[in-house]
Design a protein around this motif. Structure first.
Motif, PDB file in Angstrom:
ATOM      1  N   HIS A  17      13.018  13.386  -0.261  1.00  0.00           N
ATOM      2  CA  HIS A  17      13.897  14.279  -1.005  1.00  0.00           C
ATOM      3  C   HIS A  17      14.348  15.386  -0.071  1.00  0.00           C
ATOM      4  N   PRO A  18      15.609  15.773  -0.139  1.00  0.00           N
ATOM      5  CA  PRO A  18      16.119  16.785   0.805  1.00  0.00           C
ATOM      6  C   PRO A  18      15.400  18.136   0.748  1.00  0.00           C
ATOM      7  N   ASP A  19      14.802  18.485  -0.410  1.00  0.00           N
ATOM      8  CA  ASP A  19      14.156  19.804  -0.474  1.00  0.00           C
ATOM      9  C   ASP A  19      12.815  19.859   0.250  1.00  0.00           C
ATOM     10  N   GLY A  20      12.241  18.696   0.562  1.00  0.00           N
ATOM     11  CA  GLY A  20      11.023  18.643   1.361  1.00  0.00           C
ATOM     12  C   GLY A  20       9.783  19.211   0.712  1.00  0.00           C
ATOM     13  N   GLU A  21       9.815  19.428  -0.606  1.00  0.00           N
ATOM     14  CA  GLU A  21       8.638  19.960  -1.288  1.00  0.00           C
ATOM     15  C   GLU A  21       7.523  18.909  -1.338  1.00  0.00           C
ATOM     16  N   GLU A  22       6.292  19.389  -1.301  1.00  0.00           N
ATOM     17  CA  GLU A  22       5.164  18.490  -1.531  1.00  0.00           C
ATOM     18  C   GLU A  22       5.216  18.027  -2.981  1.00  0.00           C
TER      19      GLU A  22
ATOM     20  N   ASN B 247       7.379  10.070 -12.780  1.00  0.00           N
ATOM     21  CA  ASN B 247       6.429   9.294 -13.590  1.00  0.00           C
ATOM     22  C   ASN B 247       6.077   7.963 -12.933  1.00  0.00           C
ATOM     23  N   GLN B 248       7.071   7.304 -12.338  1.00  0.00           N
ATOM     24  CA  GLN B 248       6.803   6.024 -11.681  1.00  0.00           C
ATOM     25  C   GLN B 248       5.916   6.221 -10.449  1.00  0.00           C
ATOM     26  N   ALA B 249       6.199   7.252  -9.668  1.00  0.00           N
ATOM     27  CA  ALA B 249       5.382   7.522  -8.481  1.00  0.00           C
ATOM     28  C   ALA B 249       3.947   7.862  -8.888  1.00  0.00           C
ATOM     29  N   ARG B 250       3.805   8.676  -9.919  1.00  0.00           N
ATOM     30  CA  ARG B 250       2.454   9.048 -10.376  1.00  0.00           C
ATOM     31  C   ARG B 250       1.699   7.821 -10.861  1.00  0.00           C
ATOM     32  N   LEU B 251       2.376   6.935 -11.580  1.00  0.00           N
ATOM     33  CA  LEU B 251       1.729   5.720 -12.066  1.00  0.00           C
ATOM     34  C   LEU B 251       1.229   4.877 -10.892  1.00  0.00           C
ATOM     35  N   LEU B 252       2.087   4.639  -9.904  1.00  0.00           N
ATOM     36  CA  LEU B 252       1.676   3.801  -8.779  1.00  0.00           C
ATOM     37  C   LEU B 252       0.609   4.487  -7.930  1.00  0.00           C
ATOM     38  N   GLN B 253       0.699   5.802  -7.799  1.00  0.00           N
ATOM     39  CA  GLN B 253      -0.342   6.538  -7.087  1.00  0.00           C
ATOM     40  C   GLN B 253      -1.680   6.361  -7.813  1.00  0.00           C
ATOM     41  N   GLY B 254      -1.647   6.417  -9.129  1.00  0.00           N
ATOM     42  CA  GLY B 254      -2.853   6.213  -9.927  1.00  0.00           C
ATOM     43  C   GLY B 254      -3.402   4.803  -9.831  1.00  0.00           C
ATOM     44  N   ARG B 255      -2.568   3.857  -9.403  1.00  0.00           N
ATOM     45  CA  ARG B 255      -2.993   2.462  -9.225  1.00  0.00           C
ATOM     46  C   ARG B 255      -3.371   2.185  -7.773  1.00  0.00           C
ATOM     47  N   GLY B 256      -3.511   3.246  -6.971  1.00  0.00           N
ATOM     48  CA  GLY B 256      -4.017   3.075  -5.618  1.00  0.00           C
ATOM     49  C   GLY B 256      -2.984   3.003  -4.515  1.00  0.00           C
ATOM     50  N   LYS B 257      -1.702   3.172  -4.848  1.00  0.00           N
ATOM     51  CA  LYS B 257      -0.672   3.155  -3.810  1.00  0.00           C
ATOM     52  C   LYS B 257      -0.549   4.538  -3.184  1.00  0.00           C
TER      53      LYS B 257
ATOM     54  N   LYS C 271       0.806  -1.221   0.000  1.00  0.00           N
ATOM     55  CA  LYS C 271       0.000   0.000   0.000  1.00  0.00           C
ATOM     56  C   LYS C 271       0.838   1.270   0.000  1.00  0.00           C
ATOM     57  N   VAL C 272       1.983   1.270   0.707  1.00  0.00           N
ATOM     58  CA  VAL C 272       2.766   2.493   0.897  1.00  0.00           C
ATOM     59  C   VAL C 272       4.147   2.338   0.266  1.00  0.00           C
ATOM     60  N   TRP C 273       4.445   3.214  -0.681  1.00  0.00           N
ATOM     61  CA  TRP C 273       5.739   3.236  -1.361  1.00  0.00           C
ATOM     62  C   TRP C 273       6.421   4.567  -1.074  1.00  0.00           C
ATOM     63  N   ALA C 274       7.607   4.515  -0.499  1.00  0.00           N
ATOM     64  CA  ALA C 274       8.435   5.713  -0.331  1.00  0.00           C
ATOM     65  C   ALA C 274       9.401   5.760  -1.506  1.00  0.00           C
ATOM     66  N   PHE C 275       9.438   6.886  -2.191  1.00  0.00           N
ATOM     67  CA  PHE C 275      10.308   7.057  -3.348  1.00  0.00           C
ATOM     68  C   PHE C 275      11.457   7.973  -2.978  1.00  0.00           C
ATOM     69  N   VAL C 276      12.644   7.390  -2.790  1.00  0.00           N
ATOM     70  CA  VAL C 276      13.830   8.183  -2.482  1.00  0.00           C
ATOM     71  C   VAL C 276      14.327   8.811  -3.779  1.00  0.00           C
ATOM     72  N   GLY C 277      14.421  10.141  -3.767  1.00  0.00           N
ATOM     73  CA  GLY C 277      14.815  10.880  -4.962  1.00  0.00           C
ATOM     74  C   GLY C 277      13.652  11.541  -5.659  1.00  0.00           C
ATOM     75  N   LEU C 278      12.442  11.390  -5.105  1.00  0.00           N
ATOM     76  CA  LEU C 278      11.249  11.981  -5.723  1.00  0.00           C
ATOM     77  C   LEU C 278      11.109  13.437  -5.332  1.00  0.00           C
ATOM     78  N   GLY C 279      11.375  14.316  -6.307  1.00  0.00           N
ATOM     79  CA  GLY C 279      11.160  15.738  -6.138  1.00  0.00           C
ATOM     80  C   GLY C 279      10.015  16.188  -7.030  1.00  0.00           C
ATOM     81  N   ALA C 280       9.833  17.478  -7.131  1.00  0.00           N
ATOM     82  CA  ALA C 280       8.679  18.041  -7.841  1.00  0.00           C
ATOM     83  C   ALA C 280       8.910  18.196  -9.344  1.00  0.00           C
ATOM     84  N   ASN C 281       9.964  17.628  -9.900  1.00  0.00           N
ATOM     85  CA  ASN C 281      10.275  17.776 -11.319  1.00  0.00           C
ATOM     86  C   ASN C 281       9.577  16.684 -12.127  1.00  0.00           C
ATOM     87  N   PRO C 282       8.516  17.047 -12.893  1.00  0.00           N
ATOM     88  CA  PRO C 282       7.784  16.031 -13.657  1.00  0.00           C
ATOM     89  C   PRO C 282       8.575  15.441 -14.823  1.00  0.00           C
TER      90      PRO C 282
END
Length: 136
Positions: A51-56, A35-45, A18-29
């Motif tokens: 990411h060190p910058d702490g951006e949403e 893209n991988q995080a968005r795909l899994l989020q779209g599949r219900g994860k 259910k919960v995936w932490a993506f190390v290295g995931l920043g706000a750069n599309p």
């Protein structure tokens, strides 16, 4: 290398987590991790950006490190270059994650063995989107 890409482990991580932490995931599309995080989020994860910058990112609060993430993490996606992957895997072990997933071209056999020896599932050098598309 195939020993860190067992089909049953891949399927279990894609279907039973259910919960995936993506190390290295920043706000750069433009980054693949986005893209991988968005795909899994779209599949219900639930995705957790680490990411060190702490951006949403993708509507989720980001954390500077895995140690800062509250609650349980099922899978840690290690979106760092291979030379940095081992340290992230060690952080995932210390944080009590259940699995680590290293994407295409990210390989650290020794880190994979450490994770497996600590009881984590390990997938290495595989793309979540490609593996999701192969599912029946």
């Amino acid at each position: 290398m195939g020993h860190f890409a067992e089909p049953d482990v891949i399927e279990r991580l894609l279907s039973d987590t259910k919960v995936w932490a993506f190390v290295g995931l920043g706000a750069n599309p433009a980054r693949e991790v986005y893209n991988q995080a968005r795909l899994l989020q779209g599949r219900g994860k639930r995705i957790i950006p680490v990411h060190p910058d702490g951006e949403e990112v993708l509507g989720e609060q980001a954390y500077a490190s895995l140690a800062d993430v509250p609650g349980e993490v099922d899978v840690v996606g290690v979106y760092r270059r291979s030379e940095f992957a081992g340290a992230v895997v060690d952080e995932a072990i210390a944080a009590g994650a259940k699995a680590v997933w290293l994407p295409l071209d990210v390989v650290d056999e020794a880190a994979g063995r450490r994770a497996r020896d600590a009881g984590l599932d390990v997938v290495m050098d595989r793309c979540p989107a490609i593996e999701w598309a192969k599912r029946r």
